[in-house]
Design a protein around this motif. Structure first.
Motif, short mmCIF file in Angstrom:
data_model
loop_
_atom_site.label_atom_id
_atom_site.label_comp_id
_atom_site.label_asym_id
_atom_site.label_seq_id
_atom_site.Cartn_x
_atom_site.Cartn_y
_atom_site.Cartn_z
N THR A 22 0.83 -1.20 0.00
CA THR A 22 0.00 0.00 0.00
C THR A 22 0.87 1.26 0.00
OG1 THR A 22 -1.73 -1.19 1.19
CG2 THR A 22 -1.84 1.21 1.23
N CYS A 23 1.91 1.27 0.82
CA CYS A 23 2.83 2.42 0.86
C CYS A 23 3.55 2.59 -0.47
CB CYS A 23 3.84 2.25 1.98
SG CYS A 23 3.13 2.40 3.62
N MET A 24 3.94 1.49 -1.08
CA MET A 24 4.64 1.57 -2.36
C MET A 24 3.71 2.08 -3.46
SD MET A 24 7.08 -1.78 -2.29
CE MET A 24 7.90 -1.40 -3.82
N LEU A 25 2.44 1.68 -3.43
CA LEU A 25 1.48 2.20 -4.41
C LEU A 25 1.27 3.69 -4.21
CD1 LEU A 25 -1.30 -0.53 -4.74
CD2 LEU A 25 0.35 0.22 -6.47
N ALA A 26 1.19 4.12 -2.96
CA ALA A 26 1.05 5.56 -2.68
C ALA A 26 2.26 6.33 -3.20
CB ALA A 26 0.87 5.78 -1.18
N LEU A 27 3.47 5.79 -2.97
CA LEU A 27 4.68 6.43 -3.50
C LEU A 27 4.69 6.45 -5.03
CD1 LEU A 27 7.53 5.05 -1.21
CD2 LEU A 27 6.74 7.41 -1.38
N HIS A 28 4.23 5.37 -5.61
CA HIS A 28 4.20 5.26 -7.07
C HIS A 28 3.32 6.36 -7.68
CE1 HIS A 28 4.30 3.42 -11.01
NE2 HIS A 28 2.98 3.38 -11.03
N TYR A 29 2.19 6.61 -7.06
CA TYR A 29 1.29 7.64 -7.59
C TYR A 29 1.68 9.04 -7.14
CZ TYR A 29 -1.59 3.89 -9.33
OH TYR A 29 -2.03 2.80 -10.01
N ALA A 30 2.46 9.16 -6.09
CA ALA A 30 2.89 10.48 -5.61
C ALA A 30 4.06 11.05 -6.42
CB ALA A 30 3.29 10.40 -4.13
N PHE A 31 4.91 10.18 -6.94
CA PHE A 31 6.07 10.63 -7.72
C PHE A 31 5.75 10.61 -9.21
CE2 PHE A 31 8.21 9.40 -3.79
CZ PHE A 31 9.10 10.46 -3.63
N PRO A 32 6.45 11.42 -9.99
CA PRO A 32 6.22 11.41 -11.44
C PRO A 32 6.64 10.07 -12.06
CG PRO A 32 8.00 12.93 -10.85
CD PRO A 32 7.45 12.38 -9.58
N ASN A 33 6.13 9.81 -13.25
CA ASN A 33 6.47 8.57 -13.97
C ASN A 33 7.98 8.48 -14.17
OD1 ASN A 33 3.86 7.73 -14.18
ND2 ASN A 33 3.56 8.55 -16.24
N ASN A 34 8.50 7.29 -14.04
CA ASN A 34 9.93 6.98 -14.21
C ASN A 34 10.84 7.79 -13.29
OD1 ASN A 34 9.49 5.01 -16.18
ND2 ASN A 34 9.32 6.58 -17.76
N HIS A 35 10.38 8.06 -12.09
CA HIS A 35 11.20 8.75 -11.10
C HIS A 35 12.33 7.82 -10.66
CE1 HIS A 35 12.27 11.39 -7.78
NE2 HIS A 35 12.28 10.32 -6.99
N ASP A 36 13.56 8.34 -10.63
CA ASP A 36 14.72 7.56 -10.22
C ASP A 36 14.92 7.74 -8.72
OD1 ASP A 36 17.13 6.26 -9.92
OD2 ASP A 36 18.32 7.80 -10.92
N PHE A 37 14.86 6.65 -7.98
CA PHE A 37 15.02 6.71 -6.53
C PHE A 37 16.49 6.69 -6.11
CE2 PHE A 37 10.63 5.50 -6.90
CZ PHE A 37 10.04 6.25 -5.90
N GLY A 38 17.39 6.44 -7.02
CA GLY A 38 18.81 6.44 -6.71
C GLY A 38 19.29 5.09 -6.20
N ILE A 39 20.51 4.75 -6.55
CA ILE A 39 21.07 3.45 -6.19
C ILE A 39 21.34 3.34 -4.69
CG2 ILE A 39 23.06 1.93 -6.51
CD1 ILE A 39 23.22 3.09 -9.40
N ALA A 40 22.15 4.25 -4.16
CA ALA A 40 22.52 4.17 -2.74
C ALA A 40 21.31 4.38 -1.81
CB ALA A 40 23.61 5.17 -2.43
#
Length: 168
Positions: free
Chosen positions: A120-138
């Motif tokens: 549920t949290c990941m879905l909320a993050l998915h819709y909160a950030f723009p498409n193809n948002h890079d979360f960064g490796i580290a």
């Protein structure tokens, strides 16, 4: 001191040793492995996305959120059951583990609740950030490791809190 008091002190001491040893056994490897493995997997690509891409964050977080709570709860409750039946630890007398159905039910419930919350949290993050948002490796690898450490602490505590004697 009477023999009963010495026996009680020994059981309390055993409980403290059990808690320290098993907490470290779960915390350190889970945190390190769940930081290092995603880091090297993410390093082979340019960007880390939540759900898209060959190596995405969901690929590590969702299985970890299902398996770690289950395995930690199962392991700790099995060890408590063995110590209770050997009468090696001090515990609440009315809270004795009698069989594996209780252990499996508790582990399964912890696991299913955790994966539901994380998804549920990941879905909320998915819709909160723009498409193809890079979360960064580290940051992604560190987040996975910190989440594994949080699971280790949380589910260790949830497994023992019912059996921990108030005097301990």
């Amino acid at each position: 001191m009477s023999d009963l008091e010495l026996d009680t002190q020994a059981k309390v001491s055993n409980w403290h040793k059990f808690v320290r040893k098993n907490l470290l056994i779960h915390l350190i490897p889970n945190t390190v492995l769940n930081t290092v493995v995603p880091y090297f997997a993410f390093k082979t690509q340019n960007a880390v996305h939540l759900f898209s891409g060959e190596q995405n964050l969901a690929r590590f977080l969702l299985p970890m959120s299902l398996l770690l709570p289950f395995m930690i709860t199962l392991d700790i409750l099995k060890k408590i059951k063995e110590l209770q039946h050997a009468e090696a630890i001090h515990y609440k007398l009315d809270e004795k583990i009698t069989g594996y159905p209780f252990i499996l039910k508790k582990a399964g419930l912890n696991s299913l609740c955790t994966i539901a919350i994380v998804f549920t949290c990941m879905l909320a993050l998915h819709y909160a950030f723009p498409n193809n948002h890079d979360f960064g490796i580290a940051p992604s690898a560190i987040s996975a490791g910190l989440l594994a450490g949080l699971y280790s602490l949380t589910f260790f505590y949830l497994a023992i809190r019912k059996f921990k004697d108030d005097a301990v």
